[in-house]
Write a protein that holds these residues in place. Structure first.
Motif, PDB file in Angstrom:
ATOM      1  N   ARG A  28     -13.997  33.973 -18.825  1.00  0.00           N
ATOM      2  CA  ARG A  28     -12.638  34.254 -18.341  1.00  0.00           C
ATOM      3  C   ARG A  28     -11.942  32.977 -17.863  1.00  0.00           C
ATOM      4  NH1 ARG A  28     -15.004  39.441 -16.210  1.00  0.00           N
ATOM      5  NH2 ARG A  28     -13.978  41.036 -17.465  1.00  0.00           N
ATOM      6  N   LEU A  29     -12.690  32.117 -17.196  1.00  0.00           N
ATOM      7  CA  LEU A  29     -12.115  30.852 -16.738  1.00  0.00           C
ATOM      8  C   LEU A  29     -11.624  30.024 -17.925  1.00  0.00           C
ATOM      9  CD1 LEU A  29     -11.497  28.699 -14.591  1.00  0.00           C
ATOM     10  CD2 LEU A  29     -13.856  27.901 -14.881  1.00  0.00           C
ATOM     11  N   PHE A  30     -12.437  29.907 -18.984  1.00  0.00           N
ATOM     12  CA  PHE A  30     -12.005  29.130 -20.147  1.00  0.00           C
ATOM     13  C   PHE A  30     -10.823  29.785 -20.860  1.00  0.00           C
ATOM     14  CE2 PHE A  30     -15.949  26.770 -19.636  1.00  0.00           C
ATOM     15  CZ  PHE A  30     -15.502  25.489 -19.913  1.00  0.00           C
ATOM     16  N   PHE A  31     -10.807  31.115 -20.924  1.00  0.00           N
ATOM     17  CA  PHE A  31      -9.639  31.783 -21.510  1.00  0.00           C
ATOM     18  C   PHE A  31      -8.389  31.481 -20.675  1.00  0.00           C
ATOM     19  CE2 PHE A  31     -12.742  34.901 -23.480  1.00  0.00           C
ATOM     20  CZ  PHE A  31     -12.479  34.525 -24.789  1.00  0.00           C
ATOM     21  N   LEU A  32      -8.531  31.495 -19.366  1.00  0.00           N
ATOM     22  CA  LEU A  32      -7.410  31.178 -18.488  1.00  0.00           C
ATOM     23  C   LEU A  32      -6.952  29.725 -18.671  1.00  0.00           C
ATOM     24  CD1 LEU A  32      -5.508  32.042 -16.179  1.00  0.00           C
ATOM     25  CD2 LEU A  32      -7.270  31.236 -14.589  1.00  0.00           C
ATOM     26  N   LEU A  33      -7.902  28.804 -18.776  1.00  0.00           N
ATOM     27  CA  LEU A  33      -7.550  27.403 -18.989  1.00  0.00           C
ATOM     28  C   LEU A  33      -6.805  27.207 -20.301  1.00  0.00           C
ATOM     29  CD1 LEU A  33     -10.787  25.660 -17.667  1.00  0.00           C
ATOM     30  CD2 LEU A  33      -8.531  25.758 -16.552  1.00  0.00           C
TER      31      LEU A  33
END
Length: 159
Positions: A28-33
């Motif tokens: 989720r963090l990488f998708f957000l980034l």
């Protein structure tokens, strides 16, 4: 047996086919980034471009505008959108191998726009670390397993 909540974050979750919560939140963090950093850059170039496009450059910006838009779905369903991570890992690995490494070997990478891109791609090992590879293999790459129950059903139906 009670597991401390912090340790539970790193423990395999049987409800999610063995995927660890830390992996889900990492995805989720990488998708957000992707959404935060790639979308504005790609869309600003697309929306402010004047004159005729170089077709290859236009494809690159169209892809860069599309894949982070799809990352919105990855925020909601990170395991369903793992193929988007495979795409990201793939193109960044290929770019590093064919563009950045030769320049790095000649000492001409850093201090250039290419070096800036290479620097942004250096988080690639972290991205690869949050991908639940066992789940990915079972879900996307392994030959479908036949269960005993499915075998018995198909055998009785063949009679």
């Amino acid at each position: 047996m009670h597991i401390h909540p912090i340790l539970q974050f790193f423990a395999s979750d049987p409800r999610r086919d063995g995927v660890r919560p830390v992996q889900l939140w990492g995805l989720r963090l990488f998708f957000l980034l992707m959404l935060v950093f790639v979308t504005p850059n790609a869309w600003s170039v697309l929306l402010t471009h004047e004159d005729t496009w170089d077709p290859v450059r236009a494809i690159a910006f169209a892809v860069w505008a599309t894949y982070p838009a799809l990352a919105l779905f990855g925020l909601l369903h990170p395991l369903r959108w793992l193929p988007l991570m495979f795409f990201t890992i793939g193109y960044k690995t290929i770019w590093l191998a064919f563009v950045a490494v030769p320049l790095w070997q000649t000492g001409t990478l850093w201090g250039t726009p290419t070096g800036e891109i290479a620097g942004s791609f250096l988080a690639l090992p972290l991205l690869a670390a949050v991908v639940p590879w066992g789940y990915a293999w079972r879900t996307y790459f392994a030959w479908p397993r036949r269960t005993v129950e499915a075998s018995a059903t198909s055998a009785s139906g063949a009679r």
